[in-house]
Design a protein around this motif. Sequence first.
Motif, PDB file in Angstrom:
ATOM      1  N   UNK A  45      28.934  29.018 -10.879  1.00  0.00           N
ATOM      2  CA  UNK A  45      29.450  30.378 -10.679  1.00  0.00           C
ATOM      3  C   UNK A  45      30.934  30.440 -11.017  1.00  0.00           C
ATOM      4  N   UNK A  46      31.699  29.445 -10.572  1.00  0.00           N
ATOM      5  CA  UNK A  46      33.142  29.430 -10.846  1.00  0.00           C
ATOM      6  C   UNK A  46      33.415  29.296 -12.339  1.00  0.00           C
ATOM      7  N   UNK A  47      32.673  28.444 -13.007  1.00  0.00           N
ATOM      8  CA  UNK A  47      32.848  28.269 -14.449  1.00  0.00           C
ATOM      9  C   UNK A  47      32.396  29.521 -15.190  1.00  0.00           C
ATOM     10  N   UNK A  48      31.393  30.202 -14.659  1.00  0.00           N
ATOM     11  CA  UNK A  48      30.907  31.438 -15.271  1.00  0.00           C
ATOM     12  C   UNK A  48      31.999  32.489 -15.352  1.00  0.00           C
ATOM     13  N   UNK A  49      32.851  32.553 -14.357  1.00  0.00           N
ATOM     14  CA  UNK A  49      33.920  33.551 -14.355  1.00  0.00           C
ATOM     15  C   UNK A  49      34.798  33.354 -15.582  1.00  0.00           C
ATOM     16  N   UNK A  73      33.097  39.337 -12.922  1.00  0.00           N
ATOM     17  CA  UNK A  73      33.405  39.846 -11.583  1.00  0.00           C
ATOM     18  C   UNK A  73      32.251  39.564 -10.624  1.00  0.00           C
ATOM     19  N   UNK A  74      31.037  39.725 -11.097  1.00  0.00           N
ATOM     20  CA  UNK A  74      29.866  39.421 -10.271  1.00  0.00           C
ATOM     21  C   UNK A  74      29.822  37.938  -9.903  1.00  0.00           C
ATOM     22  N   UNK A  75      30.227  37.087 -10.818  1.00  0.00           N
ATOM     23  CA  UNK A  75      30.265  35.658 -10.522  1.00  0.00           C
ATOM     24  C   UNK A  75      31.296  35.330  -9.443  1.00  0.00           C
ATOM     25  N   UNK A  76      32.373  36.101  -9.381  1.00  0.00           N
ATOM     26  CA  UNK A  76      33.345  35.947  -8.288  1.00  0.00           C
ATOM     27  C   UNK A  76      32.675  36.211  -6.941  1.00  0.00           C
ATOM     28  N   UNK A  77      31.842  37.241  -6.899  1.00  0.00           N
ATOM     29  CA  UNK A  77      31.123  37.551  -5.664  1.00  0.00           C
ATOM     30  C   UNK A  77      30.152  36.422  -5.311  1.00  0.00           C
ATOM     31  N   UNK A  78      29.539  35.855  -6.327  1.00  0.00           N
ATOM     32  CA  UNK A  78      28.630  34.727  -6.098  1.00  0.00           C
ATOM     33  C   UNK A  78      29.386  33.547  -5.490  1.00  0.00           C
ATOM     34  N   UNK A  79      30.564  33.264  -5.995  1.00  0.00           N
ATOM     35  CA  UNK A  79      31.386  32.187  -5.426  1.00  0.00           C
ATOM     36  C   UNK A  79      31.665  32.462  -3.953  1.00  0.00           C
ATOM     37  N   UNK A  80      32.062  33.693  -3.648  1.00  0.00           N
ATOM     38  CA  UNK A  80      32.377  34.037  -2.251  1.00  0.00           C
ATOM     39  C   UNK A  80      31.158  33.870  -1.352  1.00  0.00           C
ATOM     40  N   UNK A  99      41.358  29.933   1.701  1.00  0.00           N
ATOM     41  CA  UNK A  99      42.107  29.745   0.448  1.00  0.00           C
ATOM     42  C   UNK A  99      41.225  30.068  -0.764  1.00  0.00           C
ATOM     43  N   UNK A 100      40.022  29.512  -0.787  1.00  0.00           N
ATOM     44  CA  UNK A 100      39.133  29.733  -1.922  1.00  0.00           C
ATOM     45  C   UNK A 100      38.629  31.172  -1.963  1.00  0.00           C
ATOM     46  N   UNK A 101      38.366  31.740  -0.807  1.00  0.00           N
ATOM     47  CA  UNK A 101      37.925  33.121  -0.733  1.00  0.00           C
ATOM     48  C   UNK A 101      39.003  34.049  -1.302  1.00  0.00           C
ATOM     49  N   UNK A 102      40.228  33.862  -0.859  1.00  0.00           N
ATOM     50  CA  UNK A 102      41.337  34.703  -1.348  1.00  0.00           C
ATOM     51  C   UNK A 102      41.566  34.510  -2.846  1.00  0.00           C
ATOM     52  N   UNK A 103      41.401  33.294  -3.315  1.00  0.00           N
ATOM     53  CA  UNK A 103      41.530  33.039  -4.749  1.00  0.00           C
ATOM     54  C   UNK A 103      40.481  33.841  -5.522  1.00  0.00           C
ATOM     55  N   UNK A 104      39.255  33.844  -5.023  1.00  0.00           N
ATOM     56  CA  UNK A 104      38.190  34.589  -5.674  1.00  0.00           C
ATOM     57  C   UNK A 104      38.445  36.098  -5.619  1.00  0.00           C
ATOM     58  N   UNK A 105      38.938  36.581  -4.497  1.00  0.00           N
ATOM     59  CA  UNK A 105      39.263  38.007  -4.377  1.00  0.00           C
ATOM     60  C   UNK A 105      40.373  38.378  -5.364  1.00  0.00           C
ATOM     61  N   UNK A 106      41.381  37.526  -5.470  1.00  0.00           N
ATOM     62  CA  UNK A 106      42.481  37.790  -6.403  1.00  0.00           C
ATOM     63  C   UNK A 106      41.962  37.865  -7.841  1.00  0.00           C
ATOM     64  N   UNK A 107      41.144  36.906  -8.222  1.00  0.00           N
ATOM     65  CA  UNK A 107      40.580  36.904  -9.576  1.00  0.00           C
ATOM     66  C   UNK A 107      39.743  38.159  -9.794  1.00  0.00           C
ATOM     67  N   UNK A 108      38.961  38.523  -8.804  1.00  0.00           N
ATOM     68  CA  UNK A 108      38.127  39.717  -8.901  1.00  0.00           C
ATOM     69  C   UNK A 108      38.972  40.979  -9.108  1.00  0.00           C
ATOM     70  N   UNK A 110      42.004  41.124 -10.403  1.00  0.00           N
ATOM     71  CA  UNK A 110      42.612  41.061 -11.738  1.00  0.00           C
ATOM     72  C   UNK A 110      41.583  41.461 -12.796  1.00  0.00           C
ATOM     73  N   UNK A 111      40.354  40.977 -12.633  1.00  0.00           N
ATOM     74  CA  UNK A 111      39.293  41.355 -13.567  1.00  0.00           C
ATOM     75  C   UNK A 111      39.053  42.861 -13.507  1.00  0.00           C
ATOM     76  N   UNK A 112      39.086  43.440 -12.315  1.00  0.00           N
ATOM     77  CA  UNK A 112      38.903  44.894 -12.188  1.00  0.00           C
ATOM     78  C   UNK A 112      39.960  45.656 -12.973  1.00  0.00           C
ATOM     79  N   UNK A 113      41.204  45.210 -12.872  1.00  0.00           N
ATOM     80  CA  UNK A 113      42.271  45.852 -13.629  1.00  0.00           C
ATOM     81  C   UNK A 113      42.081  45.701 -15.125  1.00  0.00           C
ATOM     82  N   UNK A 114      41.656  44.525 -15.538  1.00  0.00           N
ATOM     83  CA  UNK A 114      41.408  44.285 -16.953  1.00  0.00           C
ATOM     84  C   UNK A 114      40.238  45.143 -17.437  1.00  0.00           C
ATOM     85  N   UNK A 115      39.207  45.238 -16.616  1.00  0.00           N
ATOM     86  CA  UNK A 115      38.060  46.095 -16.965  1.00  0.00           C
ATOM     87  C   UNK A 115      38.491  47.541 -17.162  1.00  0.00           C
TER      88      UNK A 115
END
Length: 123
Positions: A45-49, A73-80, A99-108, A110-115
């Motif tokens: 899931x992490x590599x999928x992102x 973005x969906x893969x971020x949710x899978x990680x969480x 720490x990992x949860x917040x990292x995934x939320x941050x990436x999510x 950023x992806x939302x903004x890029x989308x």
Amino acid sequence: MSGIKRFEDLVAWQKSRDMAATIYKTTGEGSFSKDFALRDQIRRAAVSVMSNIAEGFERKGSKEFHQFLVVAKASCAEVRSQLYVALDVGYINKNIFEHLYESSVEVSKIISGLRASVAKQCE
């Protein structure tokens, strides 16, 4: 987006790369490393992102890139979701989880903004 020439320059990809590396390190330790199913699933899931960000960018079409960002973005949710399992069964402690949860939320986010930026190009 016009100034970005390589997917490696995207902050979303850079942050997802960091997240994937941390997931790999975390899942390579202790009991987590022996639960092959969960370990491999959260790693995939992490590599999928990061992979979907890269692949979508290289498609060179805004609509396709947007769809790959949806998947990333969906893969971020899978990680969480998988982090909750790891926490619940004691593979990680609350600090590592947060720490990992917040990292995934941050990436999510950023992806939302890029989308949103890519979606404007699709109009």
